[in-house]
Write a protein that holds these residues in place. Sequence first.
Motif, mmCIF file in Angstrom:
data_model
loop_
_atom_site.group_PDB
_atom_site.id
_atom_site.type_symbol
_atom_site.label_atom_id
_atom_site.label_comp_id
_atom_site.label_asym_id
_atom_site.label_seq_id
_atom_site.Cartn_x
_atom_site.Cartn_y
_atom_site.Cartn_z
ATOM 1 N N PHE A 257 38.854 -21.618 -3.707
ATOM 2 C CA PHE A 257 39.874 -21.284 -3.407
ATOM 3 C C PHE A 257 39.957 -19.775 -1.856
ATOM 4 O O PHE A 257 40.344 -19.438 -0.978
ATOM 5 C CB PHE A 257 40.579 -21.314 -3.938
ATOM 6 C CG PHE A 257 41.810 -21.235 -3.992
ATOM 7 C CD1 PHE A 257 42.827 -22.245 -3.487
ATOM 8 C CD2 PHE A 257 42.620 -19.057 -4.019
ATOM 9 C CE1 PHE A 257 44.216 -21.300 -3.224
ATOM 10 C CE2 PHE A 257 44.208 -19.119 -3.794
ATOM 11 C CZ PHE A 257 44.821 -20.133 -2.829
ATOM 12 N N TYR B 130 41.251 -22.784 3.004
ATOM 13 C CA TYR B 130 40.512 -24.401 2.540
ATOM 14 C C TYR B 130 39.950 -24.460 3.428
ATOM 15 O O TYR B 130 39.484 -26.041 4.468
ATOM 16 C CB TYR B 130 41.928 -25.650 1.957
ATOM 17 C CG TYR B 130 42.902 -25.548 1.019
ATOM 18 C CD1 TYR B 130 42.097 -25.347 -0.464
ATOM 19 C CD2 TYR B 130 44.066 -25.044 1.172
ATOM 20 C CE1 TYR B 130 43.170 -25.700 -1.593
ATOM 21 C CE2 TYR B 130 44.955 -25.619 -0.031
ATOM 22 C CZ TYR B 130 44.121 -25.030 -1.392
ATOM 23 O OH TYR B 130 45.653 -24.846 -1.714
ATOM 24 N N GLU C 47 40.037 -31.166 0.072
ATOM 25 C CA GLU C 47 40.773 -32.110 0.365
ATOM 26 C C GLU C 47 41.962 -32.403 -1.302
ATOM 27 O O GLU C 47 43.147 -32.932 -1.495
ATOM 28 C CB GLU C 47 40.917 -33.309 1.135
ATOM 29 C CG GLU C 47 40.596 -33.448 2.477
ATOM 30 C CD GLU C 47 41.827 -32.490 3.032
ATOM 31 O OE1 GLU C 47 42.811 -32.802 2.420
ATOM 32 O OE2 GLU C 47 42.220 -31.896 3.759
ATOM 33 N N ARG D 11 43.296 -29.119 -2.179
ATOM 34 C CA ARG D 11 44.739 -28.574 -1.815
ATOM 35 C C ARG D 11 45.721 -30.003 -2.662
ATOM 36 O O ARG D 11 46.827 -29.159 -2.965
ATOM 37 C CB ARG D 11 44.171 -29.620 -0.497
ATOM 38 C CG ARG D 11 45.970 -28.714 0.280
ATOM 39 C CD ARG D 11 45.325 -29.718 1.393
ATOM 40 N NE ARG D 11 44.739 -29.730 2.351
ATOM 41 C CZ ARG D 11 44.615 -28.559 3.326
ATOM 42 N NH1 ARG D 11 45.759 -27.070 3.819
ATOM 43 N NH2 ARG D 11 42.799 -28.320 3.877
ATOM 44 N N THR E 158 48.211 -27.430 -4.348
ATOM 45 C CA THR E 158 49.351 -26.606 -3.520
ATOM 46 C C THR E 158 50.918 -27.241 -4.140
ATOM 47 O O THR E 158 51.731 -26.509 -3.868
ATOM 48 C CB THR E 158 49.135 -27.586 -1.678
ATOM 49 O OG1 THR E 158 48.051 -27.599 -0.945
ATOM 50 C CG2 THR E 158 50.424 -27.263 -0.949
#
Length: 979
Positions: free
Chosen positions: A601, A661, A717, A720, A724
């Motif tokens: 991160f 990311y 991905e 994320r 998120t």
Amino acid sequence: MTLLRRLICFVLLFSGIDAAQPFPHEQSDLKPDPAARFGRLPNGIRHVLYPNQEPKGRASLRLLIEAGSLNETEDQRGLAHFLEHMAFNGSQHYPPGTIVEFFQRMGMSFGGDSNASTSFDRTLYLLELPDTKEATIAEGLRVFGDYAGGLLLETKEIDRERGVILSERRARDSVGFRTFVAQFEFLLHGTLLPQRIPIGDPAVIEYADRARFLDFYNTWYRPDLMSVVVVGDIDPLVVERQIVTAISGLAPRAPARPALDRGQIDAAAPLRTLYHFEPEAPATTVSISCVTPHGYEPDTAANRLKYLPRDLALAIVNRRLSILAKQENAPFIRGSISVNEGFDLFREASIDLTCKAGQWSAALAVADQELRRALEHGFQPGELQEAAANLRNDLEQAVKTAPTRRSPALADEIAEGLNQREVLTAPADDLALFRPVLDQITVEQCLAGLRDAWAEPHRALIVAGNAVIGPPPPVPTIDSAAAHAAVAASSPAPVAQPNSPEALIAAAYERSRGVAVAAPANENELAWAYTNFGAPGVVTSREHVADLDLDLVTFSNGVRLNLKKTPFEAGVIRMLARVGTGLLTEPRSQRGLASMASATFDAGGLGRHSVDDLRRILAGKNVGVQFAVDSDAFVFRSATTPGDLQLDLQLLAAKLTDAGYRAEAMRQVHKGIEQLYLSFQHTANGPLATEVANLLASGDPRFGLPPKDVLLARTLEEVRAWLTPQFGASALELSIVGDLDVDATIAAVAQTIGALPAREPKPLLEELRHVTFPAEPFTKEYRIESEIPKGLVVVYWPTTDQSNIQRTRRLSVLANILEDRLRVKLREELGGTYSPNAGSLTSETFPGYGYLSAGIDVDPAMADKTASTVIELADDLARQGPTEDELARAKLPLLTAVRESVRNNGYWLGSVLARAQEKPEVLDWSRSRLSDLESITVAEVAALAKTYLGQARASRVAVLPTAAAPKPATPPLLESGSK
């Protein structure tokens, strides 16, 4: 020895003439820190007294002996360090086997508040006194007096400690240590240093008689080589009188002896190479060094300024290496450049890159070409501005934080400065010296400084680690490495043979030298992109908790803010944000996602700024937000200043709303994972971090690192997609503590975190909180491929969670008592281990989950016996309970730590504020902590021991080495790494 020298030694021995070394400032134009009081006793002992307020009511004492392993004769190798151990094994006022218990009864922990260390040129003893009463300081100085001149050195105690020293030697044995030995003897060929590694020679450790100890002790523990440092909440005049009373009567016990000749750097060969093969290493390091003779330089203003351009140049090159390592297909994991001087003997300029085994040649080329790029083309003005801004900020912050420096660190700094003959200067004077120069320094001066460090044509090339170059090399052992070190100084420098690994390394280097390098490209100006997060949030509730002096605030978007203004760290503000649900909600089908998120991160930067962009934009600022995954929340931590608080909050808000990311993050992490799992094959950390951590949670996939291929399968991905939504809407509690203005801080949060989208309440997720310790005790043995003869034994006893804070505190006391019994039995009586430890884990996230554990480094042949002894000791504690004395010696150091912690921002931030609104009972925990610890009884601890520590509840794990291949038949002195 000449007649004149014999006469001088005789006079010094019996006359009491002041023969101490001068203080560094007495030979310098630098002004010493006016807060320090310097003094010298008639017998030559120096002292430095420094009033300091943090931690309040405590004092840090140091006794410096300016003698270490370089003062040993050939038949004393290891005795400087051994003697340091003997200081805890009987002296004039503290009979054998009593001093550790004495410290504990004073409220001091063994290893934390009372300890010592030995280096090549000094031995340093430390005491962290629990209070500054005259009687307590007098006792500490009496301990130092015994260290300095009252050790008993009884033969039976020496014999008992031999096993402890050998256990420490075994515990410190590692790939890194073996590589250090090989590199040390290669680079410092012709000097005494490789022959005097402080841990010593096993033969000396096992067989040296008392006379050899006495010879070293009486010769080198001399008043003229001693300094006492006292830093803390003290009256210097009072302490000075106490020093006179305690140690002015010390006198030399033997004639002075000249130090051994340290030899001379042999830098005749223009190019030398070393190939050191360590099949258990997780990676390979390539190095280019320039080692030249370098003697003592007085610490003066001119000399400090002389090396400033060089230091800035090094910072710039390190910055370049950091950028290069992130690039796609970069042939190295990380790199650094440095210049160091040591022992009034040598200067080493070195550039070092870590890489995968098969990339050693490409990494060596990067090291060579980046070094030449800097030496040939110098630096860009923007690079210098960034490096100078960071250094200027460091100097300015040192001034602002000086009033609340911590005494232990300051005491260490003073003692090491005396040993290195460095002037103790005030931070304000450092700033006044360097700031004008920083404002005027040029890239040309930086280039000249770097070129000066690399001016000599001599180059030493090292490839060390798991790279196989040429035929498979033999594997060195620690004993053969030490044996080679013993003859390295007198042996001629090795010459690379045709087609040998050394020749192949030299050839790769020469190929790289034929590649021309271009000047670095100019960097564009960058502007911070995250200043507006919408309309400022509105405070909907605000409560002041008077007895704890903290504020609890809630914003209209649901963000909770907890604040406490403190005076404990001048000019420092600390922040901690908890958002979302953390490890609890790691998808079971994506094992390792939390680990991958933690690793990638921060390295991914922000949407509009990469990590390297951020370093440029934030140069000279006190800003930096670090991310981690906790068991029940995602956590952001930072430390900033009042002037940079707004910017730090903007950075936090940007990470929550526009994380980067970037692919470069995954590239870096994949390299790190490869290195980590290679290390797991050869160290106890492997089974513990993977299989054992998972086993202790009955196979719950959220616990323990997964197999390497599973972790590598995780993607950005997936990270994320997991993070998120939670960053955008999940519950968020922000805590801020330190040198802050409460109202101004609330306003700053309103403009950033308070302006973010609305937060949802934190879900209970009860179905995800079910984790259990294995229902039945287990015995597991794990084998690692290693030639290093050391193992690890860990014993576990299941307990429970942290829901009852009184029980949790008593479990911690129980663990301390168990650890002390392990120390007495396994270390002091049996000499079977160096540093046994025990601890208690009680979960706040998983109801009913917790365990006590005890870990011991062992001789592999003694693993079963050691585990059985640990279980028997714990079972005896369960049956008989602790004694009143054991309880007192466990409680008193904890009480000292608790009293100190209330003036520690880290305690308030992490233990009180962090969840003050999510879990309000933590406020009561803080209120009751001291009185509850004081009230703990033997009966309470005995009841817990009986409940949890019985033999039938113990599970055991052993991690033991199994050699990957037979040991090589190559004679020890001819092994790889010593050619």
